[in-house]
Design an enzyme around this catalytic site. Structure first.
Site, PDB file in Angstrom:
ATOM      1  N   HIS A   1       0.841  -1.199   0.000  1.00 64.29           N
ATOM      2  CA  HIS A   1       0.000   0.000   0.000  1.00 64.29           C
ATOM      3  C   HIS A   1       0.875   1.249   0.000  1.00 64.29           C
ATOM      4  O   HIS A   1       0.662   2.176  -0.785  1.00 64.29           O
ATOM      5  CB  HIS A   1      -0.922  -0.012   1.226  1.00 64.29           C
ATOM      6  CG  HIS A   1      -1.566   1.300   1.541  1.00 64.29           C
ATOM      7  ND1 HIS A   1      -2.587   1.822   0.796  1.00 64.29           N
ATOM      8  CD2 HIS A   1      -1.315   2.225   2.517  1.00 64.29           C
ATOM      9  CE1 HIS A   1      -2.950   3.000   1.298  1.00 64.29           C
ATOM     10  NE2 HIS A   1      -2.200   3.268   2.342  1.00 64.29           N
TER      11      HIS A   1
ATOM     12  N   ASP B   1       7.147  23.007 -25.154  1.00 64.84           N
ATOM     13  CA  ASP B   1       7.100  21.632 -24.664  1.00 64.84           C
ATOM     14  C   ASP B   1       8.169  21.497 -23.577  1.00 64.84           C
ATOM     15  O   ASP B   1       8.856  22.462 -23.259  1.00 64.84           O
ATOM     16  CB  ASP B   1       7.377  20.633 -25.812  1.00 64.84           C
ATOM     17  CG  ASP B   1       6.774  19.256 -25.523  1.00 64.84           C
ATOM     18  OD1 ASP B   1       7.069  18.703 -24.451  1.00 64.84           O
ATOM     19  OD2 ASP B   1       6.016  18.754 -26.360  1.00 64.84           O
TER      20      ASP B   1
ATOM     21  N   TRP C   1       7.520  -0.587   3.930  1.00 63.14           N
ATOM     22  CA  TRP C   1       8.076   0.126   2.774  1.00 63.14           C
ATOM     23  C   TRP C   1       9.449   0.692   3.117  1.00 63.14           C
ATOM     24  O   TRP C   1      10.213   1.029   2.223  1.00 63.14           O
ATOM     25  CB  TRP C   1       7.128   1.234   2.320  1.00 63.14           C
ATOM     26  CG  TRP C   1       7.249   2.524   3.074  1.00 63.14           C
ATOM     27  CD1 TRP C   1       6.710   2.799   4.292  1.00 63.14           C
ATOM     28  CD2 TRP C   1       7.950   3.711   2.660  1.00 63.14           C
ATOM     29  NE1 TRP C   1       7.026   4.077   4.667  1.00 63.14           N
ATOM     30  CE2 TRP C   1       7.792   4.673   3.685  1.00 63.14           C
ATOM     31  CE3 TRP C   1       8.690   4.059   1.533  1.00 63.14           C
ATOM     32  CZ2 TRP C   1       8.354   5.944   3.608  1.00 63.14           C
ATOM     33  CZ3 TRP C   1       9.250   5.342   1.476  1.00 63.14           C
ATOM     34  CH2 TRP C   1       9.078   6.257   2.500  1.00 63.14           C
TER      35      TRP C   1
ATOM     36  N   SER D   1      13.182   6.479 -13.108  1.00 57.60           N
ATOM     37  CA  SER D   1      12.105   7.267 -13.714  1.00 57.60           C
ATOM     38  C   SER D   1      11.998   8.644 -13.055  1.00 57.60           C
ATOM     39  O   SER D   1      11.903   9.667 -13.733  1.00 57.60           O
ATOM     40  CB  SER D   1      10.795   6.502 -13.580  1.00 57.60           C
ATOM     41  OG  SER D   1       9.701   7.346 -13.789  1.00 57.60           O
ATOM     42  N   SER D   2      12.040   8.666 -11.716  1.00 58.30           N
ATOM     43  CA  SER D   2      11.912   9.946 -11.008  1.00 58.30           C
ATOM     44  C   SER D   2      13.083  10.860 -11.289  1.00 58.30           C
ATOM     45  O   SER D   2      12.917  12.064 -11.460  1.00 58.30           O
ATOM     46  CB  SER D   2      11.852   9.718  -9.501  1.00 58.30           C
ATOM     47  OG  SER D   2      10.751   8.956  -9.172  1.00 58.30           O
TER      48      SER D   2
ATOM     49  N   HIS E   1      13.261  11.579   4.391  1.00 56.71           N
ATOM     50  CA  HIS E   1      12.657  12.835   4.807  1.00 56.71           C
ATOM     51  C   HIS E   1      12.477  13.817   3.670  1.00 56.71           C
ATOM     52  O   HIS E   1      11.371  14.323   3.485  1.00 56.71           O
ATOM     53  CB  HIS E   1      13.308  13.474   6.026  1.00 56.71           C
ATOM     54  CG  HIS E   1      12.316  14.432   6.625  1.00 56.71           C
ATOM     55  ND1 HIS E   1      11.285  14.010   7.418  1.00 56.71           N
ATOM     56  CD2 HIS E   1      12.104  15.739   6.404  1.00 56.71           C
ATOM     57  CE1 HIS E   1      10.489  15.035   7.687  1.00 56.71           C
ATOM     58  NE2 HIS E   1      10.959  16.093   7.083  1.00 56.71           N
TER      59      HIS E   1
ATOM     60  N   GLU F   1      11.991  12.994   0.787  1.00 57.84           N
ATOM     61  CA  GLU F   1      10.913  12.371   0.028  1.00 57.84           C
ATOM     62  C   GLU F   1       9.540  12.873   0.478  1.00 57.84           C
ATOM     63  O   GLU F   1       8.670  13.124  -0.350  1.00 57.84           O
ATOM     64  CB  GLU F   1      10.996  10.846   0.164  1.00 57.84           C
ATOM     65  CG  GLU F   1       9.808  10.070  -0.393  1.00 57.84           C
ATOM     66  CD  GLU F   1       9.680  10.122  -1.911  1.00 57.84           C
ATOM     67  OE1 GLU F   1      10.664  10.495  -2.572  1.00 57.84           O
ATOM     68  OE2 GLU F   1       8.588   9.812  -2.416  1.00 57.84           O
TER      69      GLU F   1
ATOM     70  N   TYR G   1       8.822  15.717   1.586  1.00 63.24           N
ATOM     71  CA  TYR G   1       8.619  17.060   1.030  1.00 63.24           C
ATOM     72  C   TYR G   1       8.438  17.004  -0.471  1.00 63.24           C
ATOM     73  O   TYR G   1       7.749  17.852  -1.045  1.00 63.24           O
ATOM     74  CB  TYR G   1       9.750  18.000   1.445  1.00 63.24           C
ATOM     75  CG  TYR G   1       9.670  18.263   2.925  1.00 63.24           C
ATOM     76  CD1 TYR G   1       8.608  18.985   3.427  1.00 63.24           C
ATOM     77  CD2 TYR G   1      10.581  17.745   3.810  1.00 63.24           C
ATOM     78  CE1 TYR G   1       8.453  19.175   4.780  1.00 63.24           C
ATOM     79  CE2 TYR G   1      10.445  17.928   5.166  1.00 63.24           C
ATOM     80  CZ  TYR G   1       9.378  18.644   5.654  1.00 63.24           C
ATOM     81  OH  TYR G   1       9.228  18.816   6.984  1.00 63.24           O
TER      82      TYR G   1
ATOM     83  N   SER H   1      -1.055  27.593  -3.439  1.00 64.75           N
ATOM     84  CA  SER H   1      -0.645  28.991  -3.591  1.00 64.75           C
ATOM     85  C   SER H   1      -1.183  29.611  -4.875  1.00 64.75           C
ATOM     86  O   SER H   1      -1.085  30.817  -5.059  1.00 64.75           O
ATOM     87  CB  SER H   1       0.878  29.109  -3.596  1.00 64.75           C
ATOM     88  OG  SER H   1       1.401  28.557  -2.424  1.00 64.75           O
TER      89      SER H   1
ATOM     90  N   HIS I   1      14.929  12.113  12.967  1.00 64.80           N
ATOM     91  CA  HIS I   1      13.740  12.167  13.834  1.00 64.80           C
ATOM     92  C   HIS I   1      12.791  11.006  13.538  1.00 64.80           C
ATOM     93  O   HIS I   1      11.815  10.831  14.257  1.00 64.80           O
ATOM     94  CB  HIS I   1      13.030  13.525  13.740  1.00 64.80           C
ATOM     95  CG  HIS I   1      12.363  13.819  12.439  1.00 64.80           C
ATOM     96  ND1 HIS I   1      12.252  15.094  11.949  1.00 64.80           N
ATOM     97  CD2 HIS I   1      11.777  13.021  11.519  1.00 64.80           C
ATOM     98  CE1 HIS I   1      11.614  15.053  10.795  1.00 64.80           C
ATOM     99  NE2 HIS I   1      11.323  13.816  10.503  1.00 64.80           N
ATOM    100  N   HIS I   2      13.055  10.249  12.471  1.00 60.52           N
ATOM    101  CA  HIS I   2      12.251   9.050  12.211  1.00 60.52           C
ATOM    102  C   HIS I   2      12.745   7.870  13.033  1.00 60.52           C
ATOM    103  O   HIS I   2      12.162   6.793  12.954  1.00 60.52           O
ATOM    104  CB  HIS I   2      12.326   8.672  10.726  1.00 60.52           C
ATOM    105  CG  HIS I   2      11.699   9.695   9.828  1.00 60.52           C
ATOM    106  ND1 HIS I   2      10.407   9.628   9.420  1.00 60.52           N
ATOM    107  CD2 HIS I   2      12.200  10.819   9.284  1.00 60.52           C
ATOM    108  CE1 HIS I   2      10.128  10.665   8.641  1.00 60.52           C
ATOM    109  NE2 HIS I   2      11.196  11.407   8.539  1.00 60.52           N
TER     110      HIS I   2
ATOM    111  N   THR J   1       7.050  26.543   7.644  1.00 60.73           N
ATOM    112  CA  THR J   1       5.720  25.992   7.383  1.00 60.73           C
ATOM    113  C   THR J   1       4.650  26.938   7.917  1.00 60.73           C
ATOM    114  O   THR J   1       3.634  27.188   7.259  1.00 60.73           O
ATOM    115  CB  THR J   1       5.570  24.603   8.030  1.00 60.73           C
ATOM    116  OG1 THR J   1       6.728  23.823   7.694  1.00 60.73           O
ATOM    117  CG2 THR J   1       4.343  23.888   7.518  1.00 60.73           C
TER     118      THR J   1
ATOM    119  N   LYS K   1       4.100  29.799   5.623  1.00 61.61           N
ATOM    120  CA  LYS K   1       3.249  29.469   4.483  1.00 61.61           C
ATOM    121  C   LYS K   1       1.769  29.509   4.871  1.00 61.61           C
ATOM    122  O   LYS K   1       0.955  30.104   4.175  1.00 61.61           O
ATOM    123  CB  LYS K   1       3.603  28.084   3.915  1.00 61.61           C
ATOM    124  CG  LYS K   1       5.023  28.008   3.393  1.00 61.61           C
ATOM    125  CD  LYS K   1       5.233  26.863   2.435  1.00 61.61           C
ATOM    126  CE  LYS K   1       4.620  27.133   1.100  1.00 61.61           C
ATOM    127  NZ  LYS K   1       5.324  28.122   0.298  1.00 61.61           N
TER     128      LYS K   1
ATOM    129  N   ARG L   1       1.601   0.422  15.383  1.00 62.68           N
ATOM    130  CA  ARG L   1       1.234   0.344  13.973  1.00 62.68           C
ATOM    131  C   ARG L   1       1.683  -0.998  13.407  1.00 62.68           C
ATOM    132  O   ARG L   1       2.401  -1.748  14.057  1.00 62.68           O
ATOM    133  CB  ARG L   1       1.851   1.503  13.198  1.00 62.68           C
ATOM    134  CG  ARG L   1       3.358   1.521  13.240  1.00 62.68           C
ATOM    135  CD  ARG L   1       3.935   2.779  12.634  1.00 62.68           C
ATOM    136  NE  ARG L   1       3.815   2.789  11.183  1.00 62.68           N
ATOM    137  CZ  ARG L   1       4.700   3.388  10.367  1.00 62.68           C
ATOM    138  NH1 ARG L   1       5.735   4.032  10.863  1.00 62.68           N
ATOM    139  NH2 ARG L   1       4.531   3.360   9.064  1.00 62.68           N
TER     140      ARG L   1
END
Lengths: 536, 289, 40
Positions: free
Chosen positions: A80, A109, A145, A172-173, A256, A258, A260, A271, A305-306, A331, A334, A453
């Site tokens: 998932h 283009d 994951w 690809s990315s 991390h 990622e 963002y 915005s 922090h993870h 943040t 914003k 979890r």
């Protein structure tokens, strides 16, 4: 490579002939066709990943094991996440970038059309490989994951499939990101200075830099897993002098930024949508650009922090706590700027605005739980509980996914030349917003009450809120079926719209016809047009 | 057939949950972290509540302004946009500086608590905890007591895919073990935590302790239960560790110092005897709690 | 159209290759970093 790519765009120059049939898609070099394929692919993956979420919530509806084996449950949570992150949200952003960036910067283009074709067509193969691992002996990847060793090395035949599909998604990315950077840096119309660019282009530029820096890091990490598994290296095996925690450091150095990557383009869309429906220019344009840049910079120095519970030195924990708390400042800037944009505006509530507003409120809630998670001693209690699950789903579903929805509802009339069924879109919005809260808000309670979890079954005192959460999940999942239905209707029929589909919309894309010509700006837009678009 | 039967049982469960006769131990009131039974867990709880209320205060303010704007500045109510309002250095400075101040105010108590958590000096009892797939091994390093702790039989039977046992009838479903960790009250207990195969995480919410059990590395954690709080405290593995990750609970049996001394002496003697050559095959099992 | 401009062509090619090199540097850099750390 670049020569050929440029030639490909040149071949179709200035006449609106498009290839017909399957060739148009398989040999696609047009940014709109590729963008469409990315979006259709993302939508497909959104439903596949969603089906997996339904399996998870069905099993968690009540205590006891009813439907799936624990191993399959772990595969479902793992797949998932992979499908939603790499298959749904990231391709959706690339699809929107493909459609919008050339139109918004005044280019015909993307800079590298053939590379663009390649980076899209990698994805169906990557996900066919990943999803087919559901059917191999031992089942699909089930180690989460995050792929932490040594657990991930216990996967059976699915292990190399996981690694190679990650490599393909990464390639690809990276190629997609290079294309975006090169397009923005080289293809802007004369007069489209950096500080005149729309926020969506800015956030995507910064996202692309993040992608170029961190996707290779993920690729490196999984390469090392591969050699640990098959070639006898011991990068992450303590018995051979390696370090399993080192993998976590490398993974989150990717992971991390990622997150963002998943959210920054949503900042860009919000915005643009809020000013349009407030009929007022964005408040503090430059502050917004600097805030995004600071968030991107900070994302590189907060990764640990993870993993506060892995046992880091005190100084490291303090450093990562403080750097994480710092993210709250840009943040906050914003959120305050979006609010100030609405202040003394003239607001109306069309579907894109509704999704942007839900984003504003619910993403902020995700931000608050993020701030709580930064407090290390409290994080010891939150880590790996449903509180974390609630937190990241609040920033990813009503955050990133609602950002994508807002973008699609905002630009769909431009893409198709038709207005969609607004009533149906309003239904989609209200059902999604109500159910997303029913689904994820109770998970805060479950986590704080002590439910870990990634467990397929739980102690009976967690039953009530799990049932509520599952009901929310089924409701949310069903409501999403309205979305492809609405898009299908809109493509087939619907009232014609003018160039400027929304009264308050500014930006170069709204100066083109709806639908826009096959090659967006074959003549660079005039300075007057650019100035009118950049109303800030 | 099978699926339909399962769906039917789900529908029944739903009806039961919605009806007034929901199962005895309702979980609706479980909304927040609990203060726990150690000084440190209470400090953590207070930190959690502090940051929570700070967030609530900011939320009231920010959401208040947003909602006010949504009501006041509607086009349908004739609001006209003030297109000149695009920048205000003073306001922007204020909403940058105030969050900095709030963060500093939060960081100070958090850092102080963290320093205290990391202080593993002056411990009185050391136990080595090894996580494995799927259970825990406890080794009382100074007393020669070692044993394994697994999910208890009743939960294990009820959690099988096609078991017909209702989890609500099982005592502490999924939170019960055969042999709990036994510790004394009012003693600074140091845990040396490691993993045997993959990474696990030892978590007892009431103690405010969660630490990863990593193969090849030894992590330290400590707790000191209040002298007036003996009892059973439950937790679970908190790091995905494979198929039965959800089925490796932790139970800590906290006893008075005298009870603990009696238990550890009896246990050590029993294990010594069991290890004697004559009956080496006999498994080491602690006395029932 | 812009693509006919050979200097733009060259700029596009250079910047694409530059960013590809950056990506490759991150890939090999992190593997090297782990190797160095492990051999200590």
């Amino acid at each position: 490579m670049a020569d050929h790519a440029l030639d490909a765009a040149h071949d179709h120059d200035s006449h609106d002939h498009k290839p017909h049939g399957w060739r148009r898609w398989v040999y696609a070099t047009n940014h709109k066709d590729i963008g469409t394929m990315y979006l259709v692919f993302a939508c497909t993956m959104f439903f596949i990943g969603g089906a997996m979420a339904m399996v998870i919530r069905l099993e968690l509806f009540k205590p006891g094991m009813q439907f799936v084996d624990p191993q399959l449950f772990n595969s479902m949570t793992t797949m998932h996440a992979l499908v939603m992150i790499f298959g749904a949200v990231m391709p959706a952003w690339t699809g929107l970038a493909n459609w919008m960036i050339p139109m918004q910067v005044g280019a015909p283009d993307m800079a590298l059309p053939r590379l663009n074709n390649f980076s899209f067509w990698i994805l169906p193969f990557a996900f066919t490989l990943l999803l087919s691992s559901l059917f191999v002996p031992g089942g699909a990847p089930a180690g989460g994951w995050t792929m932490y060793p040594p657990l991930v090395l216990q996967n059976g035949a699915s292990f190399p499939m996981l690694i190679f599909s990650i490599h393909m998604m990464g390639a690809s990315s990276i190629l997609g990101a290079i294309n975006v950077v090169v397009t923005i840096m080289n293809m802007r119309a004369p007069g489209m200075t950096l500080l005149r660019m729309p926020l969506f282009v800015w956030t995507w530029l910064i996202t692309a830099y993040l992608l170029i820096a961190v996707m290779p890091v993920l690729a490196g990490a999984v390469t090392m897993l591969l050699t640990d598994h098959f070639f006898g290296t011991t990068f992450f095996t303590a018995a051979g002098g390696g370090d399993p925690v080192m993998f976590q450091h490398i993974f989150w150095f990717f992971g991390h930024p990622e997150v963002y990557i998943l959210i920054l383009p949503a900042f860009g869309i919000v915005s643009e949508v809020i000013p349009t429906f407030s009929r007022k220019p964005l408040f503090g344009y430059e502050a917004m650009v600097y805030a995004v840049a600071s968030i991107a910079f900070l994302s590189f120095i907060v990764w640990a922090h993870h993993m506060f519970t892995v046992g880091m030195p005190l100084a490291a924990q303090l450093f990562f706590m403080l750097s994480t708390m710092l993210i709250a400042i840009p943040t906050g800037v914003k959120v305050f700027n979006w609010t100030a944009t609405m202040w003394k505006g003239s607001l109306s509530f069309e579907p894109p605005m509704l999704f942007a507003l839900a984003f504003l409120f619910l993403f902020t809630i995700g931000g608050f739980s993020g701030l709580m998670l930064a407090i290390v001693p409290a994080d010891y209690q939150y880590q790996d509980t449903y509180f974390v699950v609630a937190h990241f789903h609040y920033v990813l579903v009503p955050g990133a996914v609602f950002g994508i929805m807002a973008g699609v509802y905002y630009w769909l009339p431009k893409w198709t030349g038709h207005m969609y069924n607004v009533r149906l879109a309003n239904w989609h919005f209200w059902l999604s917003t109500i159910f997303v809260n029913v689904l994820f808000f109770p998970q805060h309670f479950l986590g704080l009450a002590g439910m870990p979890r990634r467990i397929p079954d739980y102690a009976v005192q967690f039953t009530d809120w799990n049932m509520v959460s599952s009901i929310g999940a089924f409701g949310f999942g069903l409501s999403q079926l309205l979305f492809p239905l609405l898009i299908w209707q809109c493509v087939r029929s619907g009232a014609k719209v003018g160039n400027r589909a929304w009264e308050g919309a500014h930006g170069l894309e709204w100066e083109l016809p709806s639908p826009p010509p096959y090659h967006s700006w074959t003549e660079a837009p005039s300075d007057a047009l650019i100035a009118r678009g950049a109303s800030h | 057939m099978m699926i339909r039967a399962r769906l039917a049982s789900l529908a029944l469960a739903l009806a039961a949950a919605c009806g007034p006769t929901a199962h005895a131990a309702s979980g609706w009131h479980l909304l927040n972290m609990t203060p726990g039974v150690t000084e440190m867990s209470r400090t953590i709880y207070e930190l959690h509540m502090l940051i929570f209320w700070v967030c609530v205060a900011i939320a009231v303010l920010v959401f208040g302004v947003m909602i006010y704007s949504l009501v006041k500045f509607r086009k349908s109510k004739g609001a006209v946009a003030d297109v000149t309002l695009v920048h205000n250095t003073q306001v922007e400075l204020v909403w940058t500086v105030i969050p900095v101040a709030i963060l500093v105010a939060m960081a100070v108590p958090a850092a102080r608590t963290l320093v205290a958590i990391e202080d593993t000096s002056k411990t009185e009892l050391t136990i080595k905890v090894t996580g494995f797939q799927w259970g825990w091994e406890y080794d009382y390093l100074d007393d020669g007591v070692t044993y394994f702790s697994h999910l208890d039989h009743a939960s294990n039977a009820a959690r099988q895919l096609d078991s017909t046992i209702d989890p609500n009838t099982v005592d502490n479903y999924l939170l019960n073990v055969d042999h709990p960790l036994v510790v004394p009250v009012g003693t600074k207990v140091r845990l040396l935590i490691t993993g045997a195969d993959v990474i696990h995480s030892w978590w007892v919410p009431a103690f405010g302790v969660k630490k990863d059990a990593i193969p090849g590395f030894v992590n330290e954690a400590w707790f000191k239960v209040d002298t007036d709080k003996p009892g059973l405290y439950r937790g679970q593995c908190a790091e995905l560790c494979g198929r039965d990750h959800g089925f490796m609970p932790i139970v800590v049996d906290v006893r008075t110092k005298a009870d603990y001394e009696t238990w550890v002496k009896a246990e050590a003697a029993a294990q010594k005897q069991a290890a004697a050559p004559a009956d080496a095959a006999a498994p080491a099992a602690p006395s029932a709690p | 159209m812009a693509q006919e401009d050979p200097t733009l062509r060259q700029r596009v090619r250079r910047s694409a290759l530059f960013w590809l090199a950056v990506a490759a540097a991150f890939y090999f850099g992190f593997i090297a970093l782990t190797l160095i750390r492990g051999s200590r």
